[in-house]
Design an enzyme around this catalytic site. Sequence first.
Site, PDB file in Angstrom:
ATOM      1  CB  SER A  63      38.478  37.257  39.403  1.00  9.04           C
ATOM      2  OG  SER A  63      38.171  38.154  40.452  1.00  9.04           O
ATOM      3  NE  ARG A  64      39.681  30.427  43.688  1.00  5.18           N
ATOM      4  CZ  ARG A  64      40.992  30.608  43.696  1.00  5.18           C
ATOM      5  NH1 ARG A  64      41.488  31.686  44.275  1.00  5.18           N
ATOM      6  NH2 ARG A  64      41.792  29.714  43.170  1.00  5.18           N
ATOM      7  CB  VAL A  65      36.228  38.182  45.363  1.00  5.73           C
ATOM      8  CG1 VAL A  65      35.471  39.286  46.088  1.00  5.73           C
ATOM      9  CG2 VAL A  65      36.629  37.085  46.326  1.00  5.73           C
TER      10      VAL A  65
END
Length: 518
Positions: A370-372
């Site tokens: 999950s990049r955010v």
Amino acid sequence: MTTLAENVRQRLSEAARRALKFAFQPELGMIGRVENVGDDVALVSGLPQTQLNELLLFERQGTLPPVTGLVLALDPDLIGCAMLGRAEAIEAGNAVHSTGAIASVPVGESLLGRVVNPLGMPLDGGPAPEVGEPVERPAPGIIQRELVSQALETGLVVIDAMLALGRGQRELIIGDRETGKTALAADTIVNQRNSGVICVYCAVGQKTSSVTQVIEAVRRFGAPERCIFVVAAADDPPGLQWLSPYAACTMAEYFSERGGDALLVIDDLTSHAVIYRQLSLLLRNPPGREAYPGDIFYIHSRLLERAAKLCAGRGGGSLTALPIAATEEGNISAYIPTNLISITDGQIVLEPRLFQEGQKPAVNVGKSVSRVGGKTQPPALRGLAEHLRLEYAQFLELEIFTRFGGMVDERTRRVIEHGRRIRAVLTQPQYSGLAMPHQVALLLALNEGMLDALPLEKITSFGAVLTQWLNEKNSGLLARIKSSGILDQAARMALRKLITELIARVSAAPDTLHSRDT
């Protein structure tokens, strides 16, 4: 008593008076003709002013009512349309009427709790809502977006602790068939029952029985009065299935643009891509890789880009997208999966091997990211889960090594036993989501080694027992952790004391844990 002749003369004079008062005026109508029709797709001529995504009315033989078609292709001579209804009794030469209206769907609070098709027509026997917004809308610009700052809790420890989601994020759920992708999305929808998030579930080409299971689960465990179900079943016309995710996104945007938070689940975009390939080939568009049209990336990017955290000038709402994609034999590097991975802000990868071994949700932590959302985690949860992913990865490597029968020292044995308890904590029964304070307590017990005293087979059900115990003993402590998001020293000591008391009680009476779980 009037005679028949007198009655007729009276009616004729009345009709003449009405005709004199009637204002006749010309009306402009565009009428074309069907050139070719088949497989729920029609080619139309004679409508040069037609727009893309315009709705056309197709006349049918006999007394059957007209059928609506959606314009998907514009050529100099022919217009390609996908039928949004059954195309029986439509033949070449039939008249086609231009409506001048772009495809639109109902929006608003009247849809909450409803089951509708992509055109907003009711599937639950209720009244038909009014038409509102067009299904195709531009995504918010960069200046209209805000940083994702608030967490979207799924209730699943493996997601909230290691792959956290944020409100306004786009996270792909990907995996083979029968690995729990829809179940994970349904758990997330159910967990929003106390969060105030409006949920929109869109089924694209799914079996009616599968969709019914999701709807019934939300009605039983969640808050159906804050959910909208948009259903385009597998036996519906391809045009309806193609339109469904865009229509569902428009319904969800209504709430985000008014300062609320919305969650959009699309199940699934792999079927949507297949439908678009079918329509494109029938409309004679040139095929590309794997016979998909060249704009297959664009049709999904323009949809998912509409998910965003809006700035204060746009109301400050958020639209979170959870698209689902299916793989074959775990091949996430295939054409459509790689397209969707590059569009979204991360992916949750589910594996059949983990599912078959009983680890549910069957999330492959190594391939998922999950990049955010990690920036939205509460400090209490982030601090406890900081090293969880690394410890779990080390355990998986050691477990594979020890299967070959090598000598295991005491330190390695402790790492493996601890890793097995991590895996047990990450395993949750369906529809048994944990709130953030309960997850904090469970991870604290895991990090402090308190769970080492419990048998491994009891760890999975320990979360539910711990939730009940904490609610009974100190609900105020949980409320403070939830409101502040911080686990200070005093709260840590209080939680540790409560957890120690529960473990001592369970250890003294082994049947206690089993009886509470059943």
